[in-house]
Design an enzyme around this catalytic site. Structure first.
Site, PDB file in Angstrom:
ATOM      1  N   ASP A   8       0.870  -1.174   0.000  1.00  0.00           N
ATOM      2  CA  ASP A   8       0.000   0.000   0.000  1.00  0.00           C
ATOM      3  C   ASP A   8       0.915   1.235   0.000  1.00  0.00           C
ATOM      4  O   ASP A   8       2.133   1.122  -0.196  1.00  0.00           O
ATOM      5  CB  ASP A   8      -0.979  -0.026   1.188  1.00  0.00           C
ATOM      6  CG  ASP A   8      -0.301   0.226   2.534  1.00  0.00           C
ATOM      7  OD1 ASP A   8       0.950   0.281   2.592  1.00  0.00           O
ATOM      8  OD2 ASP A   8      -1.025   0.360   3.547  1.00  0.00           O
ATOM      9  N   CYS A  65       3.404  -2.927   4.014  1.00  0.00           N
ATOM     10  CA  CYS A  65       2.558  -1.781   4.364  1.00  0.00           C
ATOM     11  C   CYS A  65       3.351  -0.965   5.391  1.00  0.00           C
ATOM     12  O   CYS A  65       4.569  -1.123   5.483  1.00  0.00           O
ATOM     13  CB  CYS A  65       1.182  -2.224   4.871  1.00  0.00           C
ATOM     14  SG  CYS A  65       1.168  -3.241   6.358  1.00  0.00           S
ATOM     15  N   THR A  67       3.422  -1.011   8.708  1.00  0.00           N
ATOM     16  CA  THR A  67       3.995  -1.862   9.752  1.00  0.00           C
ATOM     17  C   THR A  67       4.217  -3.306   9.318  1.00  0.00           C
ATOM     18  O   THR A  67       4.937  -4.041   9.997  1.00  0.00           O
ATOM     19  CB  THR A  67       3.036  -1.917  10.962  1.00  0.00           C
ATOM     20  OG1 THR A  67       1.777  -2.448  10.495  1.00  0.00           O
ATOM     21  CG2 THR A  67       2.820  -0.544  11.576  1.00  0.00           C
ATOM     22  N   HIS A  98      10.732 -23.063   9.988  1.00  0.00           N
ATOM     23  CA  HIS A  98       9.775 -23.674  10.914  1.00  0.00           C
ATOM     24  C   HIS A  98       8.326 -23.547  10.456  1.00  0.00           C
ATOM     25  O   HIS A  98       7.526 -24.449  10.699  1.00  0.00           O
ATOM     26  CB  HIS A  98       9.897 -23.042  12.304  1.00  0.00           C
ATOM     27  CG  HIS A  98      11.138 -23.469  13.038  1.00  0.00           C
ATOM     28  ND1 HIS A  98      11.307 -23.288  14.394  1.00  0.00           N
ATOM     29  CD2 HIS A  98      12.278 -24.074  12.597  1.00  0.00           C
ATOM     30  CE1 HIS A  98      12.499 -23.762  14.768  1.00  0.00           C
ATOM     31  NE2 HIS A  98      13.111 -24.230  13.689  1.00  0.00           N
ATOM     32  N   HIS A 133       8.020 -29.906  12.120  1.00  0.00           N
ATOM     33  CA  HIS A 133       7.378 -28.674  11.653  1.00  0.00           C
ATOM     34  C   HIS A 133       6.298 -28.988  10.613  1.00  0.00           C
ATOM     35  O   HIS A 133       5.280 -28.301  10.548  1.00  0.00           O
ATOM     36  CB  HIS A 133       8.421 -27.711  11.096  1.00  0.00           C
ATOM     37  CG  HIS A 133       9.504 -27.415  12.081  1.00  0.00           C
ATOM     38  ND1 HIS A 133       9.261 -26.740  13.259  1.00  0.00           N
ATOM     39  CD2 HIS A 133      10.822 -27.745  12.093  1.00  0.00           C
ATOM     40  CE1 HIS A 133      10.382 -26.656  13.946  1.00  0.00           C
ATOM     41  NE2 HIS A 133      11.346 -27.258  13.263  1.00  0.00           N
TER      42      HIS A 133
END
Ligand code: RB5
Length: 147
Positions: A8, A65, A67, A98, A133
């Site tokens: 964004d 974005c 954050t 993982h 995993h």
């Protein structure tokens, strides 16, 4: 390897740097936008990148974005996506080894370009470790199936 990238307005500048870096490194890059800093809505790009990955048009995705949080929340709504927010190389490596993450999410207002490109490189070069995993990923897939 085919990489799909999206952002964004909060991630636009870093996404541009990442796309250039990937092309220079020889990756095949699809860029779904955004293509300027005008305010826009991160779910619109998260869903495009998520579908490109889950439909097999790209091997891995990268979303940026402000954050990285909104992108990870939105992308993880698409079945088959394991989108991981990483703020350093350790998280990026673990996300692949993982969690078998297929989308890396970054914060354009969190990481500088140099650090972000190292995180991207680490993510792309790491490999899923399998074993215990894989059992855990199987349990995530069972949740997606409503089991
Ligand atoms: C946009 O201002 C910002 O909210 C967005 O880029 C992102 O950080 C959301 O999680």
């Amino acid at each position: 390897m085919r990489i799909v990238v999206g952002a964004d307005h909060g991630g636009y500048r870093l996404k541009e740097e990442i796309a250039r870096f990937l092309a220079d490194e020889g990756y095949e890059v699809e860029d779904v936008g955004t293509f300027d800093e005008e305010s826009t809505d991160y779910p619109d790009y998260a869903v495009q990148v998520a579908r490109a990955v889950t439909e097999g048009r790209a091997d891995l995705g990268i979303l940026v974005c402000g954050t990285g949080i909104g992108m990870s929340v939105a992308a993880n709504k698409v079945r088959g996506v394991r989108a991981a927010l990483a703020t350093d190389c350790y998280m990026a490596r673990m996300a692949r080894e993982h969690n078998d993450a297929n989308i890396l999410c970054l914060g354009g207002r969190v990481l500088g370009v140099g650090s972000a490109l190292e995180v991207v490189r680490t993510f792309l070069e790491a490999r899923f470790a399998g074993g215990r995993h894989a059992r855990r990923i199987g349990k995530i897939e069972a949740i997606e199936r409503g089991e």
